[in-house]
Design a protein around this motif. Structure first.
Motif, PDB file in Angstrom:
ATOM      1  N   PHE A 213      28.857  40.976  47.389  1.00  0.00           N
ATOM      2  CA  PHE A 213      30.151  40.300  47.371  1.00  0.00           C
ATOM      3  C   PHE A 213      31.241  41.337  47.117  1.00  0.00           C
ATOM      4  N   PRO A 214      32.370  41.311  47.775  1.00  0.00           N
ATOM      5  CA  PRO A 214      32.799  40.346  48.789  1.00  0.00           C
ATOM      6  C   PRO A 214      32.431  40.738  50.217  1.00  0.00           C
ATOM      7  N   TYR A 215      31.601  41.767  50.359  1.00  0.00           N
ATOM      8  CA  TYR A 215      31.245  42.178  51.726  1.00  0.00           C
ATOM      9  C   TYR A 215      30.264  41.194  52.349  1.00  0.00           C
ATOM     10  N   THR A 216      29.592  40.451  51.499  1.00  0.00           N
ATOM     11  CA  THR A 216      28.866  39.282  52.006  1.00  0.00           C
ATOM     12  C   THR A 216      29.318  38.095  51.159  1.00  0.00           C
ATOM     13  N   SER A 217      29.160  36.891  51.691  1.00  0.00           N
ATOM     14  CA  SER A 217      29.765  35.736  51.029  1.00  0.00           C
ATOM     15  C   SER A 217      28.732  34.922  50.269  1.00  0.00           C
ATOM     16  N   ASP A 218      29.224  33.963  49.512  1.00  0.00           N
ATOM     17  CA  ASP A 218      28.324  33.038  48.826  1.00  0.00           C
ATOM     18  C   ASP A 218      27.448  32.279  49.819  1.00  0.00           C
ATOM     19  N   PRO A 341      24.893  32.851  61.018  1.00  0.00           N
ATOM     20  CA  PRO A 341      25.633  34.086  61.270  1.00  0.00           C
ATOM     21  C   PRO A 341      26.284  34.790  60.082  1.00  0.00           C
ATOM     22  N   TYR A 342      26.047  34.351  58.850  1.00  0.00           N
ATOM     23  CA  TYR A 342      26.756  35.012  57.754  1.00  0.00           C
ATOM     24  C   TYR A 342      26.298  36.455  57.609  1.00  0.00           C
ATOM     25  N   GLU A 343      27.243  37.313  57.387  1.00  0.00           N
ATOM     26  CA  GLU A 343      26.931  38.729  57.287  1.00  0.00           C
ATOM     27  C   GLU A 343      25.949  38.966  56.150  1.00  0.00           C
ATOM     28  N   THR A 347      24.431  44.710  57.528  1.00  0.00           N
ATOM     29  CA  THR A 347      25.246  44.841  58.730  1.00  0.00           C
ATOM     30  C   THR A 347      26.637  45.394  58.433  1.00  0.00           C
ATOM     31  N   VAL A 348      27.059  45.355  57.181  1.00  0.00           N
ATOM     32  CA  VAL A 348      28.421  45.806  56.873  1.00  0.00           C
ATOM     33  C   VAL A 348      28.494  47.329  56.744  1.00  0.00           C
TER      34      VAL A 348
END
Lengths: 397, 374
Positions: A213-218, A341-343, A347-348
């Motif tokens: 987080f925040p590069y991936t979401s909840d 599709p959530y990151e 992948t970031v």
């Protein structure tokens, strides 16, 4: 007619002197899997588990059993009295709507009660004759039948069942007979399949997920919880260790060469997972790696990531193609969730040109720019543990 | 919490919650003949009047629906099943609840033209007048775009339509403008207008449709014949009660306009490599769309979230799909601009301090993310 469920287990039979231990674990797991149902009676005799439950639960019980490791097949059977006349009558009645005209069949019989009026061959002949007479258009074929009908005479009752009412179990070994392992669980397609394959061998699972987080979401985290929940359906429970990973990624991004980023990141993941493994008495790590799938999974790269671990790293997908893995993922029910599709964190922070033939010394030198122990310690302190059960609800927090 | 996602949904206002609770308590079915039914019927009647007043139409021209999507579907499929013509017109920047029905009709053999937009997001009037012909049954153009806030010139569109054929039906999706941007149905000459309750502090699951002439479309939901056969099904009395109260609330658009200007100026003058997406003349004061070039909007969104600021990437409805915004694409934005686009949508409870805090947070976080994204 009253019905009962017959459960066959495979490999355990080969366990020789340890067989009763494995059987006990399997029965315990079955009881656990069926604890939501009341009125369950379980008995075991001659490598068959008999489950007696009210008729309205039979479908659901069979479905639940189909996810218990160690079970090879699950059959519904008609129950009748122990006389040849009632077995014949029951066979015709039980199969009349299932065996259709034009279908070929064969009867095999077994008796554990050796005092029964007829021997196995005679029972098979008589029941076969009765079915042939009683159900129009069916064909006897003793060599290559479409349907195999079984008649079993046990001490307390007789059972009639057929391959038409048989569903395949998952096979494998009973959960808990193989120790504990820790799965590196991402949101992708591969790692849930890897976890499943090892779990199927009787191994209990913990899972570790790296959260950025925040590069991936909840939502990405919820996705991982959901994947763990689906896997837990085969096990009863999984403890998911969610590791805060953002700071480590940012430090790597800041201080290490871009082309080494993924490998250094994966080394951190392995080290942290090993700490979780040791804390949870796991004997191995499990990853979804497959040789050559991406830059960080070439043999040279696997050597670089593997070298940080002391305990064995199991890679059950190591020789599988993506298509084969996807097929498995569909079969175990994780695919649809995996492709949301959530990151996820992989992948970031992806370098444009990752190294595919890394040398361990060079990566170690790049890594030396970081306070590895300090970063790991801080990440481990921040771990959130989520207990995941098959029937858990979203807790809306 | 600084909630800047009011184009996705709004917080129900006190009066709406109160009205909803009252309707839950008096739970009668409006179609029942006894007194409880009558009470529910009255609630609906009062709400219908309130919505009609806000729209500037007669009560019997308002049909309650389950929301904007149903209103839009009702018009498009309803007209298609009634008319003998075979041509339809819409724009490329419509909400999916308009675009998807048109795409379905196209697959069923209808001729559908999708009018493009200029770089400000305004529908091209020259293209519209070229595409209109005597076989055109319906023109459906939104009033305020949900992603950029650009206002479409409804009156001008009606005039262009009338130059070809006054009998061509005109539908306006006013979900983002109803209760926020004043418009006159009569002056525009719209045949259908779709509105939604939860965008104006009502509850989700409630919307309405203005229908000028019931003989121009067939109902798409049929059954018990409620709402004069235009929309069968027991009415959502709770949602409708809340809608009626919400629509009566006073709305200070000038205050919102001031906040938007402050936010826009703050971002554009303090943060490098940003781009304002939308029109400088015809815009909704409630929506501000800015691209932070070189940043993945989703990452910025979650960063802001951890500071208590809630925004949106593109529109909420398309955030579940990894698709670049069709609206910004149509406006000719570059890929980088589209990937970095954030929508701020303002509500009445936002203060000047909230805006300043948001700008300051953006300055810090955008620089921080850019450092790592390189």
């Amino acid at each position: 007619m009253k019905e009962i469920i017959l459960v066959k287990y495979g490999e355990i039979i080969l366990k020789g002197g340890n067989r009763p231990v494995f059987e006990r674990v399997l029965i315990k797991n079955i009881r656990n899997a069926l604890k939501e149902f009341s009125d369950i009676k379980i008995t075991i005799a001659q490598a068959t588990i008999y489950i007696d439950t009210p008729e309205e639960n039979i479908d659901d019980v069979c479905d639940r059993l189909s996810r218990v490791f160690g079970i090879v097949s699950i059959s519904r059977a008609g129950v009748c009295e122990k006389s040849i006349e009632s077995i014949k009558k029951a066979a015709v009645e039980y199969l009349s709507n299932k065996l259709k005209a034009g279908m070929s069949f064969k009867v095999e019989a077994k008796r554990s009660d050796k005092r029964f009026e007829l021997n196995s061959i005679q029972i098979a002949q008589q029941v076969g004759g009765a079915i042939h007479e009683g159900i129009e258009g069916v064909i006897v074929d003793v060599h290559n039948p479409q349907v195999l009908v079984r008649a079993e005479v046990r001490d307390d009752a007789a059972y009639v069942y057929s391959t038409l009412d048989k569903i395949n179990g998952r096979g494998g070994m009973p959960t808990g007979t193989g120790g504990i392992a820790t799965l590196l669980l991402s949101g992708g397609i591969d790692s849930p399949v890897a976890g499943y394959m090892i779990a199927k061998r009787g191994v209990e699972l913990n899972a570790v997920n790296f959260f950025s987080f925040p590069y991936t979401s909840d939502r990405a985290k919820e996705k991982v919880v959901e994947l763990a929940r689906i896997l837990s359906g085969y096990l009863t429970k999984i403890n998911l260790y969610v590791v805060p990973f953002t700071e480590i990624q940012l430090e790597i991004r800041d201080k290490c060469p871009e082309e080494h980023m993924t490998l250094i990141m994966r080394r951190f993941m392995m080290k942290i997972s090993e700490i979780v493994a040791k804390k949870t008495k796991s004997a191995a790590l499990i990853t979804g790696e497959s040789v050559g799938q991406v830059a960080s999974q070439t043999l040279a790269a696997l050597n670089v990531t593997n070298s940080v671990c002391e305990i064995p790293v199991l890679r059950p997908l190591v020789g599988m193609d993506k298509d084969e893995i996807i097929e498995r993922a569909r079969d175990i029910g994780t695919f649809e969730t995996s492709i949301l599709p959530y990151e996820d964190c992989c992948t970031v922070f992806t370098p444009k040109h990752p190294t595919t033939n890394p040398k361990l010394e060079i990566i170690e030198r790049s890594e030396a720019a970081l306070d590895v122990d300090g970063l790991i310690e801080k990440a481990v302190e921040g771990i959130e543990i989520i207990e995941v059960y098959p029937d858990m609800e979203d807790n809306n927090d | 919490m600084i909630y800047l996602d009011n184009a996705a949904t709004t917080k129900p206002c006190e009066s709406a919650v109160k009205a909803a609770l009252a309707a839950v308590e008096g739970f009668g079915n409006p179609s029942s003949l006894h007194r409880m039914g009558l009470e529910a019927e009255k609630t609906i009647k009062n709400s219908r009047k309130a919505v009609a007043d806000a729209l500037g139409c007669r009560d019997d021209e308002v049909v309650f629906t389950s929301g904007g999507t149903e209103s839009n579907n009702t018009v498009i499929f309803g007209v298609a099943s009634r008319t003998k013509k075979r041509h339809l017109i819409t724009s490329v920047i419509e909400h999916p609840s308009v675009l998807e029905p048109f795409k379905q009709l196209e697959r069923d053999g209808w001729r559908v033209d999708y009018i493009g937009v200029d770089s400000n997001g305004k529908v091209r009037m020259d293209e519209l007048s070229q595409k209109l012909d005597n076989d055109t049954a319906l023109v459906s153009i939104m009033h305020v775009n949900n992603e950029t806030g650009t206002i479409q010139p409804a009156e001008e569109i009606r005039n262009i339509i009338n130059n070809v054929d006054e009998s061509i039906l005109f539908h306006i999706d006013a979900v983002q403008s109803f209760g926020k941007i004043p418009f006159s149905l009569k002056k525009i000459g719209a045949d259908f207008v779709s509105v939604s309750a939860h965008k104006i502090n009502g509850l989700k699951g409630t919307g309405a449709l203005y229908i000028k002439n019931k003989n121009t479309l067939n109902p798409i939901i049929v059954g018990g014949g409620q709402q004069k056969n235009m929309r069968s099904g027991t009415e959502n009395v709770v949602g409708i009660a809340a809608f009626g109260s919400a629509v009566k609330e006073k709305r200070d658009s000038e205050y919102v306009r001031m906040l938007r200007e402050r936010l826009k100026d703050g971002i554009l003058s303090n943060i490098p490599d940003v781009r304002y997406n939308g029109s400088n003349e015809e815009f909704s004061p409630y929506i501000l769309n800015v691209s932070f070039v070189g940043i993945k909007a989703e990452i910025l969104l979650h960063t802001l979230e951890s500071s208590g600021i809630y925004v949106s990437t593109g529109s909420a409805c398309s955030s579940n799909k990894p698709m670049p915004s069709h609206v910004l694409t149509a406006m000719g934005c570059s890929r980088e601009e589209i990937m970095g686009a954030i929508r701020f949508s303002i509500g009445y409870d936002i203060t000047l301090d909230d805006i300043d805090f948001t700008v300051a947070t953006l300055c810090d976080k955008v620089a921080e993310i850019r450092k790592y994204m390189r």
